[in-house]
Structure formats: structure tokens, C-alpha cells
Scaffold this motif. Structure first.
Motif, PDB file in Angstrom:
ATOM      1  N   LEU A 128     -14.162  -4.593  -6.029  1.00 57.21           N
ATOM      2  CA  LEU A 128     -13.071  -5.431  -5.537  1.00 57.21           C
ATOM      3  C   LEU A 128     -13.541  -6.709  -4.872  1.00 57.21           C
ATOM      4  N   SER A 129     -14.784  -6.770  -4.457  1.00 58.41           N
ATOM      5  CA  SER A 129     -15.272  -7.987  -3.802  1.00 58.41           C
ATOM      6  C   SER A 129     -15.773  -9.002  -4.812  1.00 58.41           C
ATOM      7  N   ALA A 155     -12.610   4.739  -3.343  1.00 56.68           N
ATOM      8  CA  ALA A 155     -12.848   3.445  -2.707  1.00 56.68           C
ATOM      9  C   ALA A 155     -14.054   3.555  -1.782  1.00 56.68           C
ATOM     10  N   ALA A 156     -15.136   2.886  -2.152  1.00 59.16           N
ATOM     11  CA  ALA A 156     -16.314   2.832  -1.283  1.00 59.16           C
ATOM     12  C   ALA A 156     -16.042   1.899  -0.107  1.00 59.16           C
ATOM     13  N   GLN A 196      -4.012  -7.398  -0.648  1.00 56.16           N
ATOM     14  CA  GLN A 196      -3.837  -6.183  -1.431  1.00 56.16           C
ATOM     15  C   GLN A 196      -4.325  -6.426  -2.853  1.00 56.16           C
ATOM     16  N   THR A 197      -4.722  -5.338  -3.500  1.00 51.50           N
ATOM     17  CA  THR A 197      -5.279  -5.397  -4.840  1.00 51.50           C
ATOM     18  C   THR A 197      -4.549  -4.414  -5.731  1.00 51.50           C
ATOM     19  N   GLU A 202       3.374  -1.391 -10.771  1.00 50.64           N
ATOM     20  CA  GLU A 202       2.038  -1.613 -10.205  1.00 50.64           C
ATOM     21  C   GLU A 202       1.862  -0.735  -8.974  1.00 50.64           C
ATOM     22  N   ILE A 203       0.652  -0.225  -8.804  1.00 47.52           N
ATOM     23  CA  ILE A 203       0.265   0.458  -7.569  1.00 47.52           C
ATOM     24  C   ILE A 203      -0.832  -0.395  -6.952  1.00 47.52           C
ATOM     25  N   ARG A 204      -0.606  -0.812  -5.706  1.00 49.42           N
ATOM     26  CA  ARG A 204      -1.515  -1.745  -5.033  1.00 49.42           C
ATOM     27  C   ARG A 204      -2.164  -1.084  -3.821  1.00 49.42           C
ATOM     28  N   LEU A 205      -3.429  -1.435  -3.588  1.00 48.15           N
ATOM     29  CA  LEU A 205      -4.205  -0.938  -2.441  1.00 48.15           C
ATOM     30  C   LEU A 205      -4.261  -2.031  -1.384  1.00 48.15           C
ATOM     31  N   ASN A 206      -3.882  -1.685  -0.153  1.00 54.11           N
ATOM     32  CA  ASN A 206      -3.887  -2.621   0.969  1.00 54.11           C
ATOM     33  C   ASN A 206      -5.186  -2.521   1.768  1.00 54.11           C
ATOM     34  N   PRO A 207      -5.496  -3.552   2.570  1.00 47.82           N
ATOM     35  CA  PRO A 207      -6.697  -3.508   3.412  1.00 47.82           C
ATOM     36  C   PRO A 207      -6.717  -2.338   4.405  1.00 47.82           C
ATOM     37  N   ASP A 208      -5.543  -1.789   4.775  1.00 45.05           N
ATOM     38  CA  ASP A 208      -5.510  -0.652   5.703  1.00 45.05           C
ATOM     39  C   ASP A 208      -5.633   0.694   4.977  1.00 45.05           C
TER      40      ASP A 208
END
Length: 167
Positions: free
Chosen positions: A30-31, A64-65, A72-73, A88-94
């Protein structure tokens, strides 16, 4: 053994060190620049019948490492054959997940509970259509537990045509 996907965008890699089972897992950092694979259902004889009310389910295992740092991604999406994302399913920073209706540009329901890093999770989504192939419901869950988000009874003007899953 073969890897079953239709297209590659960016440079996802095969990782043997961190895997849920088998010999390896697909790693999308992701980075780095966007990296994903697309599995086009119709190219594997999995096209959804038209004119029939139906529900399509999809799932994948997510590890998620590290969490996204700022924004969000999107980690999973279900698209039609024309490339329009329908779910869509999104991953947040939290560490929480959000279910989105990209056709309307809005989040559905509330955020999930936070995922921990360095643990495998089964992330599932579904999409239901009516006999006119209009999307009537979307939902998502983690590890088979109760849905963290869903909507029913809201019919999009958009008509689904086939499907593709992007990881």
C-alpha cells in the motif's frame, strides 16, 4: 500450479514468507504505486445470468502488515464488464473497513471493528440484483460474522453487466 487472474496493474508480488496456506500469497504494498490483480469472471465462465434475480458473493483473505498512513485504500471491488465498480470495501488508517456504493459515491452503513495488523482475515462482500439486472443490495462481513454493513431495498438506476473482482 497456476495463478488465476486476468490482468495485473502495477507490480504486485508473490510472497512466500507470509502466507495463509499453500506455498505463497499475493502481496500488494500500500505504500508503493497502486498494485492489484483483476479476476474477470466472464473469462472463466462465471458470468452471471441476465434477467434473473441473483446474489454474487466474493471473498478473499487479507493480511495487513501495516495500515494505510493517511487515506483509505480500496482493497476489494466488484465491477461490471465495462469496468464500473459496483461495490468497494475500503481499509482506513485506523484499521476499520468501509463498504461503499461507488455508483452513488457513498458509504453504506458504519465502519467495521478495527482489524489488527499481522493477522489473516476473511473479507467477504455480496451484490444482489433484480430481474432487470439492477443492483438492489450490497453487504460485507469479516470472518463470516454478522455483516458490518449492508443495504437492501435501494435500487440503483445502474444496470450490472457481468462481473469482475479486483484485489
Amino acid at each position: 500450479a497456476t495463478v488465476e487472474f486476468s490482468t495485473i496493474t502495477g507490480s504486485p508480488t508473490i510472497a512466500a514468507a507470509i502466507k495463509r496456506s499453500g506455498a505463497a500469497a499475493l502481496r500488494s504494498n500500500l505504500s508503493a504505486t497502486t498494485a492489484y490483480v483483476t479476476h474477470i469472471a466472464s473469462s472463466h465462465n462465471l458470468t452471471l445470468a441476465t434477467g434473473v434475480a441473483k446474489t454474487a458473493y466474493f471473498r478473499c483473505w487479507v493480511y495487513a502488515a501495516a495500515l494505510p498512513l493517511v487515506t483509505q485504500t480500496t482493497i476489494l471491488s466488484l465491477a461490471d464488464n465495462g469496468g464500473t465498480n459496483l461495490l468497494e470495501i475500503r481499509l482506513n488508517p485506523d484499521g476499520t473497513l468501509e463498504l461503499w456504493n461507488p455508483v452513488l459515491g457513498s458509504q453504506i452503513g458504519s465502519d467495521s471493528s478495527a482489524l489488527s495488523t499481522d493477522i489473516w482475515y476473511c473479507v467477504e462482500g455480496y451484490l444482489t440484483t433484480n430481474t432487470s439486472d439492477q443492483v438492489t443490495a450490497r453487504g460485507a462481513r469479516i470472518d463470516g460474522a454478522a455483516e458490518f454493513a449492508s443495504n437492501t431495498g435501494t435500487t440503483d438506476a445502474y444496470t450490472a453487466s457481468g462481473s469482475a473482482i479486483r484485489y
